[in-house]
Scaffold this motif. Structure first.
Motif, PDB file in Angstrom:
ATOM      1  N   ASP A  29       7.553  67.459 -45.468  1.00 40.17           N
ATOM      2  CA  ASP A  29       6.190  68.347 -45.007  1.00 40.17           C
ATOM      3  C   ASP A  29       6.658  67.679 -44.045  1.00 40.17           C
ATOM      4  OD1 ASP A  29       4.599  68.774 -46.992  1.00 40.17           O
ATOM      5  OD2 ASP A  29       5.143  66.429 -47.589  1.00 40.17           O
ATOM      6  N   GLY A  30       7.209  67.069 -43.262  1.00 37.51           N
ATOM      7  CA  GLY A  30       7.563  66.949 -41.549  1.00 37.51           C
ATOM      8  C   GLY A  30       9.274  65.701 -41.316  1.00 37.51           C
ATOM      9  N   TYR A  31       9.281  65.637 -40.237  1.00 41.71           N
ATOM     10  CA  TYR A  31      10.359  64.926 -40.033  1.00 41.71           C
ATOM     11  C   TYR A  31      10.172  63.659 -38.927  1.00 41.71           C
ATOM     12  CZ  TYR A  31      13.320  68.533 -42.277  1.00 41.71           C
ATOM     13  OH  TYR A  31      14.043  69.276 -42.861  1.00 41.71           O
ATOM     14  N   THR A  32      11.493  62.194 -39.296  1.00 39.30           N
ATOM     15  CA  THR A  32      11.138  61.473 -37.965  1.00 39.30           C
ATOM     16  C   THR A  32      12.224  61.371 -37.502  1.00 39.30           C
ATOM     17  OG1 THR A  32       9.677  60.076 -38.951  1.00 39.30           O
ATOM     18  CG2 THR A  32      10.977  59.196 -38.040  1.00 39.30           C
ATOM     19  N   LEU A  33      12.249  61.928 -36.200  1.00 43.78           N
ATOM     20  CA  LEU A  33      14.393  61.933 -35.760  1.00 43.78           C
ATOM     21  C   LEU A  33      14.140  60.448 -34.674  1.00 43.78           C
ATOM     22  CD1 LEU A  33      14.329  65.765 -34.585  1.00 43.78           C
ATOM     23  CD2 LEU A  33      14.968  64.439 -36.439  1.00 43.78           C
ATOM     24  N   GLY A  34      15.596  59.344 -34.644  1.00 43.79           N
ATOM     25  CA  GLY A  34      15.271  58.592 -33.935  1.00 43.79           C
ATOM     26  C   GLY A  34      16.636  58.176 -33.610  1.00 43.79           C
ATOM     27  N   TRP A  35      16.788  58.158 -32.299  1.00 46.13           N
ATOM     28  CA  TRP A  35      18.139  57.151 -32.399  1.00 46.13           C
ATOM     29  C   TRP A  35      17.593  55.549 -31.913  1.00 46.13           C
ATOM     30  CZ3 TRP A  35      22.364  59.873 -31.082  1.00 46.13           C
ATOM     31  CH2 TRP A  35      22.768  61.545 -31.082  1.00 46.13           C
ATOM     32  N   ASN A  36      18.920  54.752 -32.074  1.00 47.85           N
ATOM     33  CA  ASN A  36      18.202  53.449 -31.483  1.00 47.85           C
ATOM     34  C   ASN A  36      19.170  52.502 -31.067  1.00 47.85           C
ATOM     35  OD1 ASN A  36      15.781  53.273 -33.535  1.00 47.85           O
ATOM     36  ND2 ASN A  36      17.402  52.352 -34.914  1.00 47.85           N
ATOM     37  N   VAL A  37      18.749  52.203 -30.162  1.00 50.04           N
ATOM     38  CA  VAL A  37      19.983  52.114 -28.761  1.00 50.04           C
ATOM     39  C   VAL A  37      20.279  50.313 -28.667  1.00 50.04           C
ATOM     40  CG1 VAL A  37      20.924  52.043 -26.327  1.00 50.04           C
ATOM     41  CG2 VAL A  37      20.276  54.375 -27.993  1.00 50.04           C
ATOM     42  N   GLY A  38      21.274  49.853 -29.110  1.00 49.98           N
ATOM     43  CA  GLY A  38      21.250  48.447 -28.382  1.00 49.98           C
ATOM     44  C   GLY A  38      20.616  47.447 -30.115  1.00 49.98           C
ATOM     45  N   GLU A  39      20.522  46.238 -30.079  1.00 52.55           N
ATOM     46  CA  GLU A  39      19.711  45.440 -30.003  1.00 52.55           C
ATOM     47  C   GLU A  39      18.350  45.545 -30.801  1.00 52.55           C
ATOM     48  OE1 GLU A  39      19.982  40.434 -31.211  1.00 52.55           O
ATOM     49  OE2 GLU A  39      22.071  41.742 -30.642  1.00 52.55           O
ATOM     50  N   ALA A  40      17.597  45.061 -29.050  1.00 50.18           N
ATOM     51  CA  ALA A  40      16.371  44.761 -28.987  1.00 50.18           C
ATOM     52  C   ALA A  40      15.677  45.939 -29.920  1.00 50.18           C
ATOM     53  CB  ALA A  40      15.380  45.212 -28.118  1.00 50.18           C
ATOM     54  N   SER A  41      16.280  47.713 -30.294  1.00 54.97           N
ATOM     55  CA  SER A  41      15.611  48.322 -30.660  1.00 54.97           C
ATOM     56  C   SER A  41      15.993  48.490 -31.958  1.00 54.97           C
ATOM     57  CB  SER A  41      16.768  50.223 -30.267  1.00 54.97           C
ATOM     58  OG  SER A  41      17.257  50.117 -30.137  1.00 54.97           O
ATOM     59  N   ASN A  42      17.107  47.669 -32.722  1.00 58.16           N
ATOM     60  CA  ASN A  42      17.712  47.583 -34.435  1.00 58.16           C
ATOM     61  C   ASN A  42      18.584  48.496 -34.645  1.00 58.16           C
ATOM     62  OD1 ASN A  42      17.633  46.530 -36.691  1.00 58.16           O
ATOM     63  ND2 ASN A  42      16.236  48.413 -37.755  1.00 58.16           N
ATOM     64  N   GLN A  43      19.679  48.736 -33.919  1.00 62.08           N
ATOM     65  CA  GLN A  43      21.089  49.959 -33.982  1.00 62.08           C
ATOM     66  C   GLN A  43      21.590  47.972 -34.008  1.00 62.08           C
ATOM     67  OE1 GLN A  43      23.420  50.888 -29.809  1.00 62.08           O
ATOM     68  NE2 GLN A  43      24.004  52.031 -31.075  1.00 62.08           N
ATOM     69  N   THR A  44      22.153  48.331 -35.831  1.00 57.65           N
ATOM     70  CA  THR A  44      23.362  47.351 -36.168  1.00 57.65           C
ATOM     71  C   THR A  44      24.462  48.131 -36.431  1.00 57.65           C
ATOM     72  OG1 THR A  44      21.927  48.742 -38.322  1.00 57.65           O
ATOM     73  CG2 THR A  44      20.319  47.131 -37.697  1.00 57.65           C
ATOM     74  N   ILE A  45      24.790  49.345 -36.377  1.00 61.78           N
ATOM     75  CA  ILE A  45      26.061  49.907 -36.684  1.00 61.78           C
ATOM     76  C   ILE A  45      26.779  50.210 -35.010  1.00 61.78           C
ATOM     77  CG2 ILE A  45      27.557  51.695 -37.111  1.00 61.78           C
ATOM     78  CD1 ILE A  45      26.112  51.711 -39.916  1.00 61.78           C
ATOM     79  N   LEU A  46      27.351  49.756 -34.271  1.00 63.24           N
ATOM     80  CA  LEU A  46      27.318  50.146 -32.683  1.00 63.24           C
ATOM     81  C   LEU A  46      28.099  51.394 -32.844  1.00 63.24           C
ATOM     82  CD1 LEU A  46      27.195  46.462 -31.574  1.00 63.24           C
ATOM     83  CD2 LEU A  46      25.480  48.180 -31.126  1.00 63.24           C
ATOM     84  N   HIS A  47      27.929  52.753 -33.376  1.00 62.72           N
ATOM     85  CA  HIS A  47      27.782  53.989 -33.555  1.00 62.72           C
ATOM     86  C   HIS A  47      27.072  54.585 -32.714  1.00 62.72           C
ATOM     87  CE1 HIS A  47      31.741  57.194 -33.965  1.00 62.72           C
ATOM     88  NE2 HIS A  47      30.368  57.593 -33.560  1.00 62.72           N
ATOM     89  N   SER A  48      26.403  55.703 -32.195  1.00 66.10           N
ATOM     90  CA  SER A  48      25.699  56.179 -32.124  1.00 66.10           C
ATOM     91  C   SER A  48      25.388  57.238 -33.128  1.00 66.10           C
ATOM     92  CB  SER A  48      25.988  57.151 -30.545  1.00 66.10           C
ATOM     93  OG  SER A  48      25.390  58.183 -30.184  1.00 66.10           O
TER      94      SER A  48
END
Length: 133
Positions: A83-102
């Motif tokens: 019915d919809g989508y959520t799209l998102g980039w996490n960048v850095g630890e503060a944003s919860n980027q756990t795999i440090l590959h874009s």
């Protein structure tokens, strides 16, 4: 193309639970079995070259990301009818980027989810997230 030995996105074929749904010259659209239980149909678009975050992508990688995003939407619409989508980039630890590959999260959303209507900003704009000064 990617030389980070322990990076799951540099070596997508090493994890039997991760599937390359499709790819173009510079990027993959991947789905991982572990994510499908709660986030049905979810996947990520990742550049084949190791970049720590989206700010490092080349113009060609941005164009190829766009191409795969359109292809992923058509694939997910046909297969899951979200019915919809959520799209998102996490960048850095503060944003919860756990795999440090874009990687760009592509998450189909459904009206019958308990958290339907709650997008990326919902969690961030809670009063409990206000910075202390």
């Amino acid at each position: 193309m990617c030389f980070e030995k322990n990076c799951p996105f540099c070596n997508p074929r090493q994890d039997r639970e991760q599937h390359i749904v499709f790819e173009n010259e510079t990027c993959y659209f991947l789905q991982h079995n572990r994510e499908q239980d709660v986030l049905e149909g979810s996947g990520v678009i990742v550049p084949k070259k190791h970049h720590a975050n989206a700010f490092e992508l080349t113009a060609e990688e941005w164009n190829d990301t766009y191409e795969l995003l359109q292809k992923a939407k058509n694939y997910l619409d046909d297969r899951f009818s979200p019915d919809g989508y959520t799209l998102g980039w996490n960048v850095g630890e503060a944003s919860n980027q756990t795999i440090l590959h874009s990687h760009l999260h592509v998450i189909p959303r459904y009206n019958d989810e308990p958290l339907a209507g709650k997008g990326l900003r919902y969690w961030l704009k809670q009063q409990g997230n206000k910075r202390g000064k």
